[in-house]
Scaffold this active site. Structure first.
Site, PDB file in Angstrom:
ATOM      1  N   HIS A 160      24.529   7.663 -26.748  1.00 19.12           N
ATOM      2  CA  HIS A 160      25.990   7.533 -26.664  1.00 19.12           C
ATOM      3  C   HIS A 160      26.577   7.062 -27.986  1.00 19.12           C
ATOM      4  O   HIS A 160      25.861   6.653 -28.896  1.00 19.12           O
ATOM      5  CB  HIS A 160      26.367   6.570 -25.531  1.00 19.12           C
ATOM      6  CG  HIS A 160      25.835   5.181 -25.713  1.00 19.12           C
ATOM      7  ND1 HIS A 160      26.414   4.268 -26.573  1.00 19.12           N
ATOM      8  CD2 HIS A 160      24.769   4.551 -25.149  1.00 19.12           C
ATOM      9  CE1 HIS A 160      25.734   3.134 -26.528  1.00 19.12           C
ATOM     10  NE2 HIS A 160      24.726   3.277 -25.679  1.00 19.12           N
ATOM     11  N   CYS A 176      19.554   1.834 -24.833  1.00 16.32           N
ATOM     12  CA  CYS A 176      20.096   3.150 -25.176  1.00 16.32           C
ATOM     13  C   CYS A 176      19.981   3.428 -26.675  1.00 16.32           C
ATOM     14  O   CYS A 176      19.665   2.549 -27.459  1.00 16.32           O
ATOM     15  CB  CYS A 176      21.560   3.244 -24.755  1.00 16.32           C
ATOM     16  SG  CYS A 176      21.788   3.225 -22.966  1.00 16.32           S
TER      17      CYS A 176
END
Length: 200
Positions: A160, A176
């Site tokens: 992301h 992440c």
């Protein structure tokens, strides 16, 4: 040589050196802080990043084929590599990676969903570690997932964007892989559901 011509050359040299310094990636300009780990440093402080392995790679060393494209994330060099299915596009992006080894996942998965303007909910483990965090953050400048997100086949794992650009090039995430918003927007336009993903 006249003083005026010498002054012009010196000024040009100074401006050229200044421009080169400004053009040098921040990851190459930053200094190292002895005696502390990255986790102990405030994210606003300068950190020397590992750029020794930030180089182009060949997809054949990591994938059998490029069906649906392929994303390779190298945790050590903090770099994401993307190849499209017909090899006409190759991209190399700096990333943020998980803050600790126990938050790091390696192996093969794929993109299962692409979301522009993602919502964010901290995982149960994040809430346990940080009970002051909100239960939900909608799309916008306060969202830690930035402007776009590629959801992976592993629960809670994403590639992301981030609005906090200081995190890129660091061990700073909760698991992440983070990219600059402009890079995730480009990758969002290139990747698709089914794009292969390998974290090493």
């Amino acid at each position: 040589m006249s003083d005026s011509k010498s002054g012009q050359i010196n000024r040009r040299l100074f401006l050229g050196a200044a421009a080169a310094t400004l053009a040098t990636p921040a990851i190459a300009q930053e200094s190292i802080h002895e005696g502390t780990t990255e986790l102990e440093r405030d994210v606003s402080q300068n950190v020397r990043h590992n750029i020794s392995s930030f180089r182009t790679l060949e997809w054949q060393d990591y994938f059998d084929n490029l069906r649906n494209g392929a994303i390779l994330v190298d945790i050590t060099s903090r770099a994401l590599h993307y190849w499209n299915a017909d090899e006409s596009v190759y991209r190399l992006y700096p990333t943020s990676v998980p803050a600790t080894e126990d938050l790091t996942r390696r192996g093969r998965t794929s993109v299962i969903r692409l979301v522009e303007g993602p919502e964010w909910r901290p995982t149960p483990a994040m809430r346990e570690r940080n009970p002051e965090w909100p239960e939900y953050v909608g799309p916008g400048p306060d969202n830690p997932l930035g402007t776009h997100a590629l959801y992976l086949g592993w629960t809670y794992y994403r590639i992301h964007g981030t609005h906090d650009t200081r995190k890129i090039g660091r061990r700073s995430s909760n698991g992440c892989i983070g990219l600059y918003n402009e890079h995730i927007a480009e990758l969002f336009g290139l990747a698709e559901v089914g794009t292969q993903v390998l974290l090493i």
